[in-house]
Enzyme design. Structure first.
Site, PDB file in Angstrom:
ATOM      1  N   ARG A 287      11.045   5.653 -55.930  1.00 41.77           N
ATOM      2  CA  ARG A 287      11.657   4.456 -56.516  1.00 41.77           C
ATOM      3  C   ARG A 287      11.691   4.523 -58.046  1.00 41.77           C
ATOM      4  O   ARG A 287      12.574   3.954 -58.676  1.00 41.77           O
ATOM      5  CB  ARG A 287      10.928   3.195 -56.042  1.00 41.77           C
ATOM      6  CG  ARG A 287      10.965   3.060 -54.525  1.00 41.77           C
ATOM      7  CD  ARG A 287      10.754   1.656 -54.037  1.00 41.77           C
ATOM      8  NE  ARG A 287      10.326   1.646 -52.640  1.00 41.77           N
ATOM      9  CZ  ARG A 287      11.127   1.864 -51.600  1.00 41.77           C
ATOM     10  NH1 ARG A 287      12.418   2.075 -51.795  1.00 41.77           N
ATOM     11  NH2 ARG A 287      10.668   1.848 -50.367  1.00 41.77           N
TER      12      ARG A 287
ATOM     13  N   LYS B 194       0.816   2.055 -56.027  1.00 39.12           N
ATOM     14  CA  LYS B 194       1.913   2.511 -55.163  1.00 39.12           C
ATOM     15  C   LYS B 194       2.032   4.043 -55.289  1.00 39.12           C
ATOM     16  O   LYS B 194       1.103   4.693 -55.715  1.00 39.12           O
ATOM     17  CB  LYS B 194       3.207   1.784 -55.543  1.00 39.12           C
ATOM     18  CG  LYS B 194       3.151   0.285 -55.253  1.00 39.12           C
ATOM     19  CD  LYS B 194       3.011   0.030 -53.765  1.00 39.12           C
ATOM     20  CE  LYS B 194       2.884  -1.438 -53.450  1.00 39.12           C
ATOM     21  NZ  LYS B 194       2.586  -1.684 -52.032  1.00 39.12           N
TER      22      LYS B 194
ATOM     23  N   GLN C  87       0.613  -3.320 -44.824  1.00 44.37           N
ATOM     24  CA  GLN C  87       0.061  -2.091 -44.238  1.00 44.37           C
ATOM     25  C   GLN C  87      -1.326  -2.356 -43.659  1.00 44.37           C
ATOM     26  O   GLN C  87      -1.633  -1.919 -42.545  1.00 44.37           O
ATOM     27  CB  GLN C  87      -0.001  -0.985 -45.293  1.00 44.37           C
ATOM     28  CG  GLN C  87       1.393  -0.536 -45.724  1.00 44.37           C
ATOM     29  CD  GLN C  87       1.371   0.538 -46.792  1.00 44.37           C
ATOM     30  OE1 GLN C  87       0.318   0.883 -47.319  1.00 44.37           O
ATOM     31  NE2 GLN C  87       2.538   1.058 -47.118  1.00 44.37           N
TER      32      GLN C  87
ATOM     33  N   ARG D 165      -4.215   7.523 -53.438  1.00 47.47           N
ATOM     34  CA  ARG D 165      -4.056   6.084 -53.183  1.00 47.47           C
ATOM     35  C   ARG D 165      -5.267   5.512 -52.433  1.00 47.47           C
ATOM     36  O   ARG D 165      -5.923   6.222 -51.669  1.00 47.47           O
ATOM     37  CB  ARG D 165      -2.749   5.849 -52.409  1.00 47.47           C
ATOM     38  CG  ARG D 165      -1.552   6.279 -53.252  1.00 47.47           C
ATOM     39  CD  ARG D 165      -0.252   6.016 -52.569  1.00 47.47           C
ATOM     40  NE  ARG D 165      -0.008   4.597 -52.387  1.00 47.47           N
ATOM     41  CZ  ARG D 165       1.045   4.112 -51.734  1.00 47.47           C
ATOM     42  NH1 ARG D 165       1.923   4.933 -51.201  1.00 47.47           N
ATOM     43  NH2 ARG D 165       1.209   2.825 -51.615  1.00 47.47           N
TER      44      ARG D 165
ATOM     45  N   SER E 160      10.248   0.724 -43.344  1.00 51.26           N
ATOM     46  CA  SER E 160       9.127   0.033 -42.680  1.00 51.26           C
ATOM     47  C   SER E 160       9.386  -0.084 -41.180  1.00 51.26           C
ATOM     48  O   SER E 160       8.496   0.158 -40.358  1.00 51.26           O
ATOM     49  CB  SER E 160       8.964  -1.372 -43.255  1.00 51.26           C
ATOM     50  OG  SER E 160       8.551  -1.297 -44.586  1.00 51.26           O
TER      51      SER E 160
ATOM     52  N   GLY F 247       2.358   6.233 -47.623  1.00 54.59           N
ATOM     53  CA  GLY F 247       1.233   5.314 -47.458  1.00 54.59           C
ATOM     54  C   GLY F 247       1.344   4.535 -46.159  1.00 54.59           C
ATOM     55  O   GLY F 247       0.347   4.273 -45.478  1.00 54.59           O
TER      56      GLY F 247
ATOM     57  N   ASP G  79       8.349  -3.682 -53.441  1.00 57.89           N
ATOM     58  CA  ASP G  79       8.897  -2.352 -53.739  1.00 57.89           C
ATOM     59  C   ASP G  79      10.100  -2.409 -54.684  1.00 57.89           C
ATOM     60  O   ASP G  79      10.620  -1.371 -55.091  1.00 57.89           O
ATOM     61  CB  ASP G  79       9.319  -1.656 -52.433  1.00 57.89           C
ATOM     62  CG  ASP G  79       8.102  -1.320 -51.575  1.00 57.89           C
ATOM     63  OD1 ASP G  79       7.001  -1.160 -52.137  1.00 57.89           O
ATOM     64  OD2 ASP G  79       8.249  -1.233 -50.339  1.00 57.89           O
TER      65      ASP G  79
ATOM     66  N   SER H 203      -1.216  -7.422 -47.920  1.00 60.20           N
ATOM     67  CA  SER H 203      -0.714  -6.067 -47.655  1.00 60.20           C
ATOM     68  C   SER H 203      -0.271  -5.948 -46.206  1.00 60.20           C
ATOM     69  O   SER H 203      -1.081  -6.067 -45.286  1.00 60.20           O
ATOM     70  CB  SER H 203      -1.805  -5.036 -47.943  1.00 60.20           C
ATOM     71  OG  SER H 203      -1.468  -3.808 -47.314  1.00 60.20           O
TER      72      SER H 203
ATOM     73  N   ARG I  84       3.319   2.126 -60.844  1.00 59.69           N
ATOM     74  CA  ARG I  84       4.695   1.700 -61.169  1.00 59.69           C
ATOM     75  C   ARG I  84       4.746   0.747 -62.351  1.00 59.69           C
ATOM     76  O   ARG I  84       5.772   0.672 -63.044  1.00 59.69           O
ATOM     77  CB  ARG I  84       5.350   1.050 -59.948  1.00 59.69           C
ATOM     78  CG  ARG I  84       5.687   2.066 -58.879  1.00 59.69           C
ATOM     79  CD  ARG I  84       6.356   1.455 -57.670  1.00 59.69           C
ATOM     80  NE  ARG I  84       6.759   2.521 -56.762  1.00 59.69           N
ATOM     81  CZ  ARG I  84       7.066   2.343 -55.488  1.00 59.69           C
ATOM     82  NH1 ARG I  84       7.028   1.136 -54.958  1.00 59.69           N
ATOM     83  NH2 ARG I  84       7.435   3.367 -54.740  1.00 59.69           N
TER      84      ARG I  84
HETATM   85  C1  S3P Z   1       4.964  -1.496 -46.431  1.00 59.86           C
HETATM   86  C2  S3P Z   1       4.163  -2.390 -47.101  1.00 59.86           C
HETATM   87  C3  S3P Z   1       4.042  -2.431 -48.567  1.00 59.86           C
HETATM   88  C4  S3P Z   1       5.158  -1.643 -49.252  1.00 59.86           C
HETATM   89  C5  S3P Z   1       5.389  -0.325 -48.593  1.00 59.86           C
HETATM   90  C6  S3P Z   1       5.791  -0.497 -47.140  1.00 59.86           C
HETATM   91  C7  S3P Z   1       5.003  -1.535 -44.961  1.00 59.86           C
HETATM   92  O1  S3P Z   1       2.798  -1.859 -48.942  1.00 59.86           O
HETATM   93  O2  S3P Z   1       4.880  -1.455 -50.599  1.00 59.86           O
HETATM   94  O3  S3P Z   1       6.405   0.409 -49.248  1.00 59.86           O
HETATM   95  O4  S3P Z   1       5.907  -0.915 -44.356  1.00 59.86           O
HETATM   96  O5  S3P Z   1       4.140  -2.195 -44.366  1.00 59.86           O
HETATM   97  P1  S3P Z   1       1.441  -2.724 -49.023  1.00 59.86           P
HETATM   98  O6  S3P Z   1       1.039  -3.098 -47.650  1.00 59.86           O
HETATM   99  O7  S3P Z   1       0.443  -1.806 -49.672  1.00 59.86           O
HETATM  100  O8  S3P Z   1       1.772  -3.912 -49.868  1.00 59.86           O
END
Ligand code: S3P
Length: 447
Positions: free
Chosen positions: A401, A350, A172, A125, A26, A97, A323, A170, A354
């Site tokens: 994972r 994911k 992200q 996704r 991240s 993602g 995760d 989220s 999962r």
């Molecule tokens: C992440 C946020 C998470 C996580 C991903 C990395 C990030 O996803 O599952 O592996 O770096 O912001 P979500 O925002 O969909 O929860």
């Protein structure tokens, strides 16, 4: 496709040794993207050189940032906020993602059109969750039906500041809105139902932006970013990824006699929910030498083999360990008693579904499970001989994972556990096999 098998091995001392894991995924994505938007040079040490992050580096280069690696340090010469250029080709984000969603935010407030694509997993996704708030600030999208990649985005040079209350916690989606807000005049506001990882906020502050967070009494959190800040190049040190450390941690806990130390692991409280869950399950994990590096808390973790017991993991903890559920499911399979993971519906969207991958794969290995739309129940075996039979091949479904979790389960099963394809591991944990084998595991290409 390279199938990999993992088995119990015969060492009476279990897994032993001291190791470091690759850099936090991240934080690595964010360092490259924010470095590309800053004025001047950013250096990054400890960057994860896995496929996901390399996809981000390539995309930022296509968008005009200068990025090179010299003797282990990455150098990014940024173009300034709003300064990225229209790419000549398609941006291929592979399996990532985070790369796709965060980049949509970055591009939403740029005067350009770009097309993004990805592998079969990423192309299935959901992207509407990020396109919707970005449309509100003025970006336009053309997506496949169902709102999936490939997607073409046309950003706007006169973005409105976002003001969004998110339905899902989220990081992200939150980060995409904040990154878009860098080039909007005024304050961008995001309210998330529960705090999700705050690496974007921390890193933007570190680069000189004004970002504030307030916790509300109902458990939600409001983040405010002041638009069009002056952000200048910084020196970033990326800590080891707790999401990668999770695999040797659980491997050591379930392998009798083990004593493993993992140095330099990021333990940001919004990422370290796994440590709380394992500790409730009776894990012997010592957190040592806690320190702060480039705005992130880091520590060394000493892990000893432990008799684990089942636990109920509340939905409120999900964002802090989203995760880590696949590998926690492996710990739960080895524990005494039942574990229930509540409120984990997000696991279904994911890199693979999962929730289904763990519920079904564990059953195939001999562990009883039950799943609902957003709950996973695992009936622990206490590793009673014969209970985790193994001897099966599990599909890794382009999901790193899932692949690593089943290889760790192989350490506790009667017969080897094989995954049909080990290549997804390269997205986040290059060198996984070598590192696990150095500790004493037996993981090898299946013949
Ligand atoms: C992440 C946020 C998470 C996580 C991903 C990395 C990030 O996803 O599952 O592996 O770096 O912001 P979500 O925002 O969909 O929860």
């Amino acid at each position: 496709m390279n199938a990999i098998s993992s088995d119990k091995g015969t060492s009476p001392t279990g897994l032993t040794g001291t190791l470091t894991v690759p850099g936090d995924k991240s934080i690595s994505h964010r360092a490259l993207m924010i470095g590309a938007l800053a004025v001047g040079e950013t250096t990054i040490t400890g960057l994860l050189e896995g496929e996901d992050v390399l996809a981000t580096a390539a995309a930022m280069q296509q968008l005009g940032a200068e990025i090179e690696q010299k003797e282990g340090t990455w150098h990014v010469t940024g173009r300034g906020i709003g300064g990225l250029i229209e790419p000549a080709g398609v941006l291929d984000l592979g399996n990532s993602g985070t790369a796709a969603r965060l980049l949509m935010g970055v591009l939403a407030s740029h005067d350009l059109t770009a097309t993004m694509t990805g592998d079969a997993s990423l192309s299935s996704r959901p992207m509407e969750r990020v396109m919707e708030p970005l449309r509100h600030i003025g970006a336009e999208f053309t997506a496949r039906s169902g709102g999936q990649l490939p997607i073409t985005i046309t950003g706007t040079p006169s973005a409105l500041p976002g003001d969004e209350t998110l339905k899902v916690a989220s990081a992200q989606v939150k980060s995409a809105i904040l990154l878009a807000g860098l080039n909007a005049a005024g304050n961008t506001i995001v309210v998330e139902p529960r705090p999700s990882r705050d690496h974007t906020e921390k890193m933007l502050s570190f680069f000189g932006a004004d970002v504030r967070s307030e916790e509300n009494t109902d458990g939600s959190r409001k983040i405010t970013l002041v638009g069009q800040p002056e952000i200048t190049g910084r020196d970033i040190v990326v800590p080891g990824d707790i999401s990668s450390a999770a695999f040797p941690i659980v491997a050591a806990l379930i392998t009798p006699g083990s004593d493993v130390t993992i140095e330099n692991v990021g333990i940001n409280p919004l990422r370290a929910g796994l440590l709380d869950s394992l500790s409730e399950m009776g894990a012997d994990i010592e957190i040592k030498n806690t320190r702060d590096i480039a705005g992130e808390p880091v520590a060394d973790l000493q892990v000893r083999a432990s008799q684990l017991k089942g636990a109920t993991i509340p939905a409120s903890r999900a964002p802090a360990m989203i995760d880590e559920y696949p590998i926690l499911a492996v710990a739960a399979a080895c524990a005494e008693g039942t574990s229930i993971f509540e409120g984990v519906g997000e696991l279904r969207v994911k890199e693979s579904d999962r929730l289904a991958a763990m519920a079904e794969g564990l059953q195939e290995c001999g562990v009883e499970t039950a799943a609902t739309e957003d709950t996973l129940t695992i009936y622990g075996t206490d590793k009673i001989p014969g209970k985790i039979a193994g001897g099966v091949t599990i599909a890794s479904q382009l999901d790193h994972r899932i692949a690593m979790s089943y290889l760790v389960l192989g350490l506790a099963s009667e017969n080897p556990v094989t995954i049909d394809d080990g290549s997804p591991i390269e997205t986040s944990f290059p060198g996984f096999l070598g590192l696990m084998n150095k500790l004493g595991a037996t993981m090898a290409e299946a013949t």
